[in-house]
Write a protein that holds these residues in place. Structure first.
Motif, PDB file in Angstrom:
ATOM      1  N   THR A 203      -3.515  71.063 -32.624  1.00 14.87           N
ATOM      2  CA  THR A 203      -3.433  71.200 -34.078  1.00 14.87           C
ATOM      3  C   THR A 203      -4.784  70.895 -34.723  1.00 14.87           C
ATOM      4  O   THR A 203      -5.598  70.155 -34.177  1.00 14.87           O
ATOM      5  CB  THR A 203      -2.373  70.250 -34.670  1.00 14.87           C
ATOM      6  OG1 THR A 203      -2.745  68.895 -34.427  1.00 14.87           O
ATOM      7  CG2 THR A 203      -1.003  70.517 -34.070  1.00 14.87           C
ATOM      8  N   ASN A 204      -4.987  71.487 -35.892  1.00  8.62           N
ATOM      9  CA  ASN A 204      -6.180  71.230 -36.705  1.00  8.62           C
ATOM     10  C   ASN A 204      -5.697  71.048 -38.137  1.00  8.62           C
ATOM     11  O   ASN A 204      -5.232  71.997 -38.768  1.00  8.62           O
ATOM     12  CB  ASN A 204      -7.170  72.388 -36.589  1.00  8.62           C
ATOM     13  CG  ASN A 204      -8.528  72.050 -37.171  1.00  8.62           C
ATOM     14  OD1 ASN A 204      -8.701  71.020 -37.816  1.00  8.62           O
ATOM     15  ND2 ASN A 204      -9.499  72.923 -36.959  1.00  8.62           N
ATOM     16  N   HIS A 205      -5.772  69.836 -38.632  1.00  3.40           N
ATOM     17  CA  HIS A 205      -5.114  69.465 -39.882  1.00  3.40           C
ATOM     18  C   HIS A 205      -6.129  68.943 -40.891  1.00  3.40           C
ATOM     19  O   HIS A 205      -6.873  68.006 -40.601  1.00  3.40           O
ATOM     20  CB  HIS A 205      -4.055  68.385 -39.574  1.00  3.40           C
ATOM     21  CG  HIS A 205      -3.367  67.832 -40.775  1.00  3.40           C
ATOM     22  ND1 HIS A 205      -2.754  66.594 -40.770  1.00  3.40           N
ATOM     23  CD2 HIS A 205      -3.168  68.325 -42.028  1.00  3.40           C
ATOM     24  CE1 HIS A 205      -2.209  66.363 -41.952  1.00  3.40           C
ATOM     25  NE2 HIS A 205      -2.451  67.391 -42.734  1.00  3.40           N
ATOM     26  N   LYS A 206      -6.153  69.550 -42.073  1.00  2.00           N
ATOM     27  CA  LYS A 206      -6.991  69.070 -43.172  1.00  2.00           C
ATOM     28  C   LYS A 206      -6.097  68.442 -44.248  1.00  2.00           C
ATOM     29  O   LYS A 206      -5.109  69.045 -44.668  1.00  2.00           O
ATOM     30  CB  LYS A 206      -7.810  70.209 -43.776  1.00  2.00           C
ATOM     31  CG  LYS A 206      -8.986  70.645 -42.918  1.00  2.00           C
ATOM     32  CD  LYS A 206      -9.861  71.636 -43.667  1.00  2.00           C
ATOM     33  CE  LYS A 206     -11.118  71.980 -42.873  1.00  2.00           C
ATOM     34  NZ  LYS A 206     -12.025  70.822 -42.766  1.00  2.00           N
ATOM     35  N   ILE A 207      -6.453  67.237 -44.670  1.00  2.00           N
ATOM     36  CA  ILE A 207      -5.712  66.528 -45.711  1.00  2.00           C
ATOM     37  C   ILE A 207      -6.500  66.585 -47.013  1.00  2.00           C
ATOM     38  O   ILE A 207      -7.608  66.042 -47.100  1.00  2.00           O
ATOM     39  CB  ILE A 207      -5.456  65.061 -45.311  1.00  2.00           C
ATOM     40  CG1 ILE A 207      -4.596  64.987 -44.043  1.00  2.00           C
ATOM     41  CG2 ILE A 207      -4.789  64.304 -46.460  1.00  2.00           C
ATOM     42  CD1 ILE A 207      -4.384  63.571 -43.532  1.00  2.00           C
ATOM     43  N   LEU A 208      -5.930  67.244 -48.013  1.00  2.00           N
ATOM     44  CA  LEU A 208      -6.518  67.271 -49.349  1.00  2.00           C
ATOM     45  C   LEU A 208      -5.742  66.282 -50.210  1.00  2.00           C
ATOM     46  O   LEU A 208      -4.526  66.411 -50.389  1.00  2.00           O
ATOM     47  CB  LEU A 208      -6.431  68.673 -49.957  1.00  2.00           C
ATOM     48  CG  LEU A 208      -7.061  69.821 -49.158  1.00  2.00           C
ATOM     49  CD1 LEU A 208      -6.977  71.120 -49.951  1.00  2.00           C
ATOM     50  CD2 LEU A 208      -8.509  69.505 -48.787  1.00  2.00           C
ATOM     51  N   ALA A 209      -6.436  65.282 -50.730  1.00  2.00           N
ATOM     52  CA  ALA A 209      -5.807  64.225 -51.516  1.00  2.00           C
ATOM     53  C   ALA A 209      -6.855  63.608 -52.427  1.00  2.00           C
ATOM     54  O   ALA A 209      -8.058  63.855 -52.279  1.00  2.00           O
ATOM     55  CB  ALA A 209      -5.193  63.164 -50.598  1.00  2.00           C
ATOM     56  N   VAL A 210      -6.411  62.795 -53.361  1.00  2.00           N
ATOM     57  CA  VAL A 210      -7.326  62.085 -54.261  1.00  2.00           C
ATOM     58  C   VAL A 210      -7.959  60.938 -53.482  1.00  2.00           C
ATOM     59  O   VAL A 210      -7.250  60.095 -52.935  1.00  2.00           O
ATOM     60  CB  VAL A 210      -6.577  61.565 -55.499  1.00  2.00           C
ATOM     61  CG1 VAL A 210      -7.526  60.823 -56.434  1.00  2.00           C
ATOM     62  CG2 VAL A 210      -5.889  62.723 -56.230  1.00  2.00           C
ATOM     63  N   ARG A 211      -9.281  60.886 -53.439  1.00  2.00           N
ATOM     64  CA  ARG A 211      -9.974  59.928 -52.574  1.00  2.00           C
ATOM     65  C   ARG A 211     -10.861  58.944 -53.336  1.00  2.00           C
ATOM     66  O   ARG A 211     -11.645  58.224 -52.731  1.00  2.00           O
ATOM     67  CB  ARG A 211     -10.782  60.676 -51.515  1.00  2.00           C
ATOM     68  CG  ARG A 211      -9.880  61.474 -50.564  1.00  2.00           C
ATOM     69  CD  ARG A 211     -10.642  62.154 -49.457  1.00  2.00           C
ATOM     70  NE  ARG A 211      -9.743  62.907 -48.582  1.00  2.00           N
ATOM     71  CZ  ARG A 211      -9.087  62.397 -47.544  1.00  2.00           C
ATOM     72  NH1 ARG A 211      -9.251  61.123 -47.240  1.00  2.00           N
ATOM     73  NH2 ARG A 211      -8.284  63.153 -46.808  1.00  2.00           N
ATOM     74  N   GLU A 212     -10.732  58.922 -54.643  1.00  2.00           N
ATOM     75  CA  GLU A 212     -11.459  57.935 -55.448  1.00  2.00           C
ATOM     76  C   GLU A 212     -10.685  57.685 -56.731  1.00  2.00           C
ATOM     77  O   GLU A 212      -9.766  58.442 -57.072  1.00  2.00           O
ATOM     78  CB  GLU A 212     -12.867  58.426 -55.764  1.00  2.00           C
ATOM     79  CG  GLU A 212     -12.902  59.742 -56.530  1.00  2.00           C
ATOM     80  CD  GLU A 212     -14.324  60.246 -56.730  1.00  2.00           C
ATOM     81  OE1 GLU A 212     -15.043  59.614 -57.540  1.00  2.00           O
ATOM     82  OE2 GLU A 212     -14.697  61.240 -56.088  1.00  2.00           O
ATOM     83  N   ILE A 213     -11.012  56.606 -57.418  1.00  2.00           N
ATOM     84  CA  ILE A 213     -10.341  56.323 -58.685  1.00  2.00           C
ATOM     85  C   ILE A 213     -10.678  57.445 -59.666  1.00  2.00           C
ATOM     86  O   ILE A 213     -11.857  57.737 -59.906  1.00  2.00           O
ATOM     87  CB  ILE A 213     -10.779  54.959 -59.240  1.00  2.00           C
ATOM     88  CG1 ILE A 213     -10.332  53.841 -58.288  1.00  2.00           C
ATOM     89  CG2 ILE A 213     -10.192  54.730 -60.632  1.00  2.00           C
ATOM     90  CD1 ILE A 213     -10.832  52.465 -58.669  1.00  2.00           C
ATOM     91  N   PRO A 214      -9.664  58.092 -60.222  1.00  2.00           N
ATOM     92  CA  PRO A 214      -9.929  59.254 -61.077  1.00  2.00           C
ATOM     93  C   PRO A 214     -10.341  58.860 -62.489  1.00  2.00           C
ATOM     94  O   PRO A 214     -10.591  57.689 -62.783  1.00  2.00           O
ATOM     95  CB  PRO A 214      -8.585  59.992 -61.065  1.00  2.00           C
ATOM     96  CG  PRO A 214      -7.584  58.917 -60.842  1.00  2.00           C
ATOM     97  CD  PRO A 214      -8.244  57.864 -59.988  1.00  2.00           C
ATOM     98  N   ARG A 215     -10.392  59.846 -63.352  1.00  2.00           N
ATOM     99  CA  ARG A 215     -10.807  59.658 -64.736  1.00  2.00           C
ATOM    100  C   ARG A 215      -9.906  60.489 -65.631  1.00  2.00           C
ATOM    101  O   ARG A 215      -9.056  61.256 -65.160  1.00  2.00           O
ATOM    102  CB  ARG A 215     -12.259  60.084 -64.911  1.00  2.00           C
ATOM    103  CG  ARG A 215     -12.546  61.496 -64.402  1.00  2.00           C
ATOM    104  CD  ARG A 215     -13.932  61.973 -64.710  1.00  2.00           C
ATOM    105  NE  ARG A 215     -14.112  62.196 -66.129  1.00  2.00           N
ATOM    106  CZ  ARG A 215     -15.248  62.622 -66.683  1.00  2.00           C
ATOM    107  NH1 ARG A 215     -16.311  62.836 -65.918  1.00  2.00           N
ATOM    108  NH2 ARG A 215     -15.330  62.809 -67.969  1.00  2.00           N
ATOM    109  N   SER A 216     -10.098  60.359 -66.919  1.00  2.00           N
ATOM    110  CA  SER A 216      -9.364  61.163 -67.888  1.00  2.00           C
ATOM    111  C   SER A 216     -10.006  62.540 -68.029  1.00  2.00           C
ATOM    112  O   SER A 216     -11.226  62.687 -67.883  1.00  2.00           O
ATOM    113  CB  SER A 216      -9.358  60.457 -69.245  1.00  2.00           C
ATOM    114  OG  SER A 216      -8.731  61.241 -70.229  1.00  2.00           O
ATOM    115  N   GLY A 217      -9.185  63.544 -68.319  1.00  2.00           N
ATOM    116  CA  GLY A 217      -9.713  64.881 -68.513  1.00  2.00           C
ATOM    117  C   GLY A 217      -8.597  65.904 -68.505  1.00  2.00           C
ATOM    118  O   GLY A 217      -7.433  65.577 -68.240  1.00  2.00           O
TER     119      GLY A 217
END
Length: 242
Positions: A203-217
Motif C-alpha cells: 500500500t501507498n497511503h497519503k494522509i491529508l490533514a490539518v498539521r498546524e494551528i489554523p487561523r481565521s479566514g
C-alpha cells in the motif's frame, strides 16, 4: 423511555470529557452531536474549530462515531444513534454540502459508501463531511484529465468499515488518500493506516490533514491553506501516480 441527545459546537465537548468518560464506564446511552468542525467553519477562528474530537471520541469504549456527509446521512445517523444501546457522537460541518444520497438510502453502523467508482480507478480517496466534497471535486477534475479515482464515504469512523477499506484499496492497486478536517493525530488517516497495516498487499497511503494551528479566514481559503481542498486531493492523487 427517554433517549437523551445533547448538542453544541464539537470543540466544547472537550470541557466535559471526564463526564463523558465516566458515562461510558457506566454504559450509558448518551447521544452527542457536535457541529462547527474543523477549519471549514472559517471566520470564527481556531478557538471554535473542533480539530481533536475524532481522536478523543475514538478512544471512548463502545462509542459509535458518525460522520455524515450530507443531510440524508445526518438524518439516518440520528435514527441509528437513537436505537444504539451505548454512546454515540455525530460530527457535523458548518458549510452547506450537496445532497448526494436519495432519501431512501439505507445506512448501517460500520458500513461505508462508495460514492464514485469504476473498473479503471487508480486511487482510493476517503473523505467525510466537508472533505468528501473535496474528494468529489478532485474526482471531477481528474476525470477531465482521463484519470479515474474511487471515492469512499466511511459514514462511521468508529467502527470503521475495515473490509471495505481493504477491498477497495486492493482494487486501486494499494494507492490510498485520506483527507480530513481534523488534526492528523488520531484522525481518519491514522484509523485507515491501522487497517492498511494489516493488508497482505503493498500500500501507498497519503494522509491529508490539518498539521498546524489554523487561523481565521474564508472557508475555501482555509481548506486550501491547510491542505485539504479539492486541489490538494488532486495533487496527492497525482503524486501517487507519478
Amino acid at each position: 423511555r427517554t433517549i437523551p441527545f445533547c448538542s453544541t459546537l464539537a470543540t466544547f465537548f472537550t470541557r466535559a470529557m471526564d463526564q463523558i468518560r465516566m458515562a461510558a464506564v457506566s454504559q450509558s446511552q448518551l447521544n452527542m452531536a457536535g457541529s462547527h468542525c474543523g477549519v471549514s467553519i472559517g471566520e470564527d477562528g481556531p478557538s471554535q474549530m473542533a480539530l481533536e474530537d475524532i481522536a478523543a471520541f475514538r478512544a471512548i469504549p463502545n462509542l459509535v462515531y458518525f460522520y455524515p456527509s450530507d443531510a440524508v446521512a445526518a438524518c439516518r445517523a440520528v435514527e441509528l444513534a437513537a436505537n444504539y444501546k451505548y454512546m454515540t457522537f455525530i460530527r457535523t460541518s458548518r458549510p452547506a454540502t450537496a445532497v448526494i444520497y436519495d432519501n431512501d438510502e439505507v445506512f448501517e453502523i460500520g458500513k461505508a459508501k462508495i460514492v464514485k467508482s469504476s473498473e479503471e480507478d487508480k486511487v482510493l480517496v476517503i473523505g467525510a463531511g466537508i472533505t468528501l466534497d473535496s474528494a468529489m471535486k478532485a474526482h471531477a477534475s481528474l476525470q477531465e484529465k482521463g484519470i479515474s479515482i474511487r471515492v469512499m464515504d466511511p459514514f462511521t469512523i468508529k467502527p470503521l468499515d475495515k473490509e471495505a477499506v481493504l477491498q477497495n484499496a486492493r482494487e486501486c492497486s494499494g494507492r490510498v488518500v485520506t483527507v480530513e478536517d481534523h488534526y492528523a493525530e488520531g484522525g481518519i488517516g491514522e484509523a485507515v493506516a491501522g487497517v492498511l497495516s494489516r493488508a497482505d498487499f503493498v500500500t501507498n497511503h497519503k494522509i491529508l490533514a490539518v498539521r498546524e494551528i489554523p487561523r481565521s479566514g474564508p472557508p475555501a481559503v482555509l481548506l486550501d491553506m491547510f491542505g485539504i481542498s479539492g486541489n490538494k486531493v488532486e495533487d496527492a492523487c497525482t503524486a501517487l501516480l507519478a
